[in-house]
Design a protein around this motif. Structure first.
Motif, short mmCIF file in Angstrom:
data_model
loop_
_atom_site.label_atom_id
_atom_site.label_comp_id
_atom_site.label_asym_id
_atom_site.label_seq_id
_atom_site.Cartn_x
_atom_site.Cartn_y
_atom_site.Cartn_z
N PHE A 416 0.83 -1.20 0.00
CA PHE A 416 0.00 0.00 0.00
C PHE A 416 0.87 1.25 0.00
N ALA A 417 1.99 1.19 0.69
CA ALA A 417 2.91 2.34 0.69
C ALA A 417 3.48 2.57 -0.71
N ASN A 418 3.80 1.48 -1.42
CA ASN A 418 4.31 1.60 -2.79
C ASN A 418 3.26 2.21 -3.71
N LEU A 419 2.04 1.75 -3.58
CA LEU A 419 0.95 2.25 -4.42
C LEU A 419 0.69 3.73 -4.12
N ARG A 420 0.78 4.08 -2.85
CA ARG A 420 0.58 5.48 -2.46
C ARG A 420 1.68 6.36 -3.06
N GLN A 421 2.90 5.86 -3.05
CA GLN A 421 4.02 6.64 -3.58
C GLN A 421 3.83 6.96 -5.06
N LEU A 422 3.26 6.02 -5.81
CA LEU A 422 3.03 6.24 -7.24
C LEU A 422 1.70 6.93 -7.54
N GLY A 423 0.93 7.23 -6.49
CA GLY A 423 -0.35 7.88 -6.70
C GLY A 423 -1.43 6.95 -7.21
N LEU A 424 -1.22 5.64 -7.07
CA LEU A 424 -2.19 4.67 -7.56
C LEU A 424 -3.32 4.41 -6.56
N ALA A 565 4.71 -6.02 -9.87
CA ALA A 565 5.98 -5.29 -9.77
C ALA A 565 6.01 -4.37 -8.56
N LEU A 566 4.83 -4.01 -8.06
CA LEU A 566 4.74 -3.07 -6.94
C LEU A 566 4.47 -3.76 -5.60
N LEU A 567 4.28 -5.10 -5.65
CA LEU A 567 4.11 -5.82 -4.40
C LEU A 567 5.40 -5.72 -3.60
#
Length: 571
Positions: A416-424, A565-567
């Protein structure tokens, strides 16, 4: 369903030359170690290597044994352990590490730290581009997306620039280069530097223009279900390096069959760009036509039968084999999609894109999560909801996140932190209007010192403008494709200032040499991956406008690959 022919469109360049160049360089590197040799190959390179130099070719150049190495992160360490073990045992061998597409300083540092730098020779195999089909070229770098857009690691920028340089050196100069996105701009600058340093060739160019686009310009398209046949095959069976493995459920036997999917497959070439709902009817008609062709044998005399066997029978048998496989694949897809209630899923996606019945969509996503239907599909729907709604309301974000972690595991917290960083996948900030947010992002984007933070906010800016961008480009998805088309038609970004502002700028248009538009062949380079849906859309537009689009991509992607790739690596 009729197969549409290319009308008044230019012919395509011969990309088999790229394969020959890569194969010749590999053979040259292998022959630097004369005599029998063992070859240890990174597992990710097995399929691309097979397309360039199969086992027979390797054997011809004294490769004795082939070993597939799965331990990619510690490949070099495994190799150094082997060298040191040989030294302890008193075995003398010659060692060579071939890096592809390029060698990084860090790898040589590891060799030095492990005490084997003087025992090993290193080299580069400049295998930049793999032709997957007549109009698809791939760098086969799936790691490009995570490395560049999430980690801020720009090591592959030079590789992409080198791929453009290779294309220009083989097929002639580009007349004009357009692009949008921070990575696109860096790749363009890398290519220009390489061209300035290298020898300039003057030959009749085969490409008119080049358009570079970052994947984060359009996240919506890869997050949507693909509905063209080729895209659906990729979603369900995973096309790898231009081929797919159909299992027993497709082959109607106890064996799996690997099939190349390209324009050489006459059945596939007619259905690849069609909506999946039309495909089964077309294949049924094709089967009837094939049966009619077989029935011609009846009543033939001996001479006619000999001519039939010599001229037609082999082709009919091949077409029958391919037809059976694609009918089997279609049946398997229909069963899987019926089981998953595909129509309800498409309806939810459509509602999210159009912005209506959002509460019903959230309920559907909650049911999807709580029934543990698919971890990736649930994440995909959450991201679509967030992007199209400019982030989630706090109560929805926290509730959906808690339900997801409860269903699929707390280890996905970092995802979730990765997705947040990319604005997804974002939580709306209370009391902060879009105008204020855009102002903050604009200030950050113009500040070259903020580095990686800029990229995260850049994605947030694009996400926040989904509805306005949809209206401006008259689209529901494929922002990357109509954006490219409008720039080509306008011969630049003039008149598209509002669009580029919503896409966070970083656009450019550069005249590289005198115009060669008579060629009407355009390279579209996707940095971070391209879907088969986008390729299909470009083919359709090319047919409409009498031109050709060649897709160059760092890798083929879809919703599963993008999100995997974002997991978080530990998940």
């Amino acid at each position: 369903m009729a197969h549409t022919e290319w009308k008044d469109a230019p012919g395509l360049p011969d990309f088999s030359l790229l394969k020959r160049l890569a194969r010749d360089q590999l053979i040259f590197l292998l022959e630097q170690l004369p005599g029998k040799k063992d070859l240890f190959i990174d597992a990710d390179l097995m399929s691309p290597l097979d397309r360039i130099a199969n086992v027979t070719i390797l054997k011809q150049h004294e490769v004795d044994k082939l070993y597939k190495v799965e331990l990619k992160p510690i490949f070099v360490l495994m190799f150094t352990d082997l060298v040191n073990a040989d030294k302890v045992a008193g075995r003398f061998r010659r060692y060579k590490i071939i890096f592809t597409p390029q060698k990084f300083y860090a790898c040589e540092t590891v060799l030095e730290e492990q005490g084997v730098y003087g025992d090993v020779t290193t080299d580069e195999w400049n295998f930049y581009i793999l032709p997957l089909d007549d109009d698809i070229l791939s760098l086969e770098l799936p790691e490009f997306f995570r490395d560049n857009f999430l980690e801020g690691d720009q090591r592959w920028v030079t590789t992409a620039g080198s791929a453009l340089r290779l294309l220009q050196s083989v097929y002639g100069s580009f007349s004009k280069v357009y692009g949008i996105g921070r990575c696109a701009k860096m790749v363009y600058e890398s290519w220009r530097e390489l061209m300035e340093d290298g020898e300039q060739r003057t030959r009749q160019p085969e490409f008119a223009k080049v358009f570079l686009v970052d994947r984060d310009v359009d996240f919506v398209t890869p997050l949507c279900s693909q509905v063209v046949y080729e895209g659906l095959v990729d979603d369900l069976f995973r096309i790898k390096c231009g081929s797919v493995e159909f299992g027993p459920d497709v082959t109607s036997s106890d064996k799996s069959i690997k099939v190349m999917l390209n324009s050489q497959d006459k059945v596939f070439s007619e259905i690849r760009n069609e909506h999946f709902s039309n495909v089964f009817g077309f294949l049924s008609q094709k089967a009837k036509n094939l049966q009619t062709a077989y029935d011609k044998r009846r009543g033939m005399d001996i001479q006619q039968m000999k001519a039939f066997v010599a001229d037609e029978l082999k082709g009919l048998k091949q077409e029958h084999r391919l037809l059976s496989l694609h009918i089997g694949a279609s049946e398997s897809m229909m069963k899987k999609k019926t089981k998953q209630d595909f129509q309800e899923l498409l309806k939810t996606e459509h509602s999210l894109l159009e912005g209506f019945e959002i509460r019903e969509c959230i309920t559907y996503i909650e049911e999807h999560i709580n029934r543990q239907v698919s971890m990736i599909d649930s994440l995909r729907l959450l991201c679509l909801l967030s992007i199209t709604e400019n982030g989630l309301l706090s109560k929805d974000y926290r509730s959906l996140k808690a339900q997801y972690l409860q269903s699929y595991g707390i280890e996905h917290l970092l995802t979730f932190a990765n997705l947040r960083q990319l604005g997804l996948l974002e939580e709306q900030q209370a009391g902060e209007t879009l105008t204020v947010m855009e102002s903050k992002v604009g200030k950050l984007v113009n500040d070259k010192t903020v580095g990686k933070l800029t990229d995260a906010f850049s994605s947030l800016a694009k996400k926040s403008n989904f509805r306005a961008l949809s209206k401006r480009l008259a689209l529901v998805m494929f922002a990357s494709v109509p954006c490219c088309l409008q720039v080509l038609e306008r011969d630049g970004w003039t008149g598209m200032e509002e669009v580029t502002r919503m896409l966070n700028g970083q656009e450019f248009a550069v005249t590289a040499r005198s115009k060669t538009d008579a060629q009407r062949i355009v390279l579209v380079m996707f940095l971070g991956g391209c879907t088969f849906s986008e390729i299909s859309a470009l083919r359709f537009l090319g047919k409409e406008r009498g031109c050709r689009f060649i897709v160059v991509t760092t890798a083929i992607t879809n919703s599963s690959r993008l999100l995997e790739a974002l997991l978080d690596n530990s998940a």
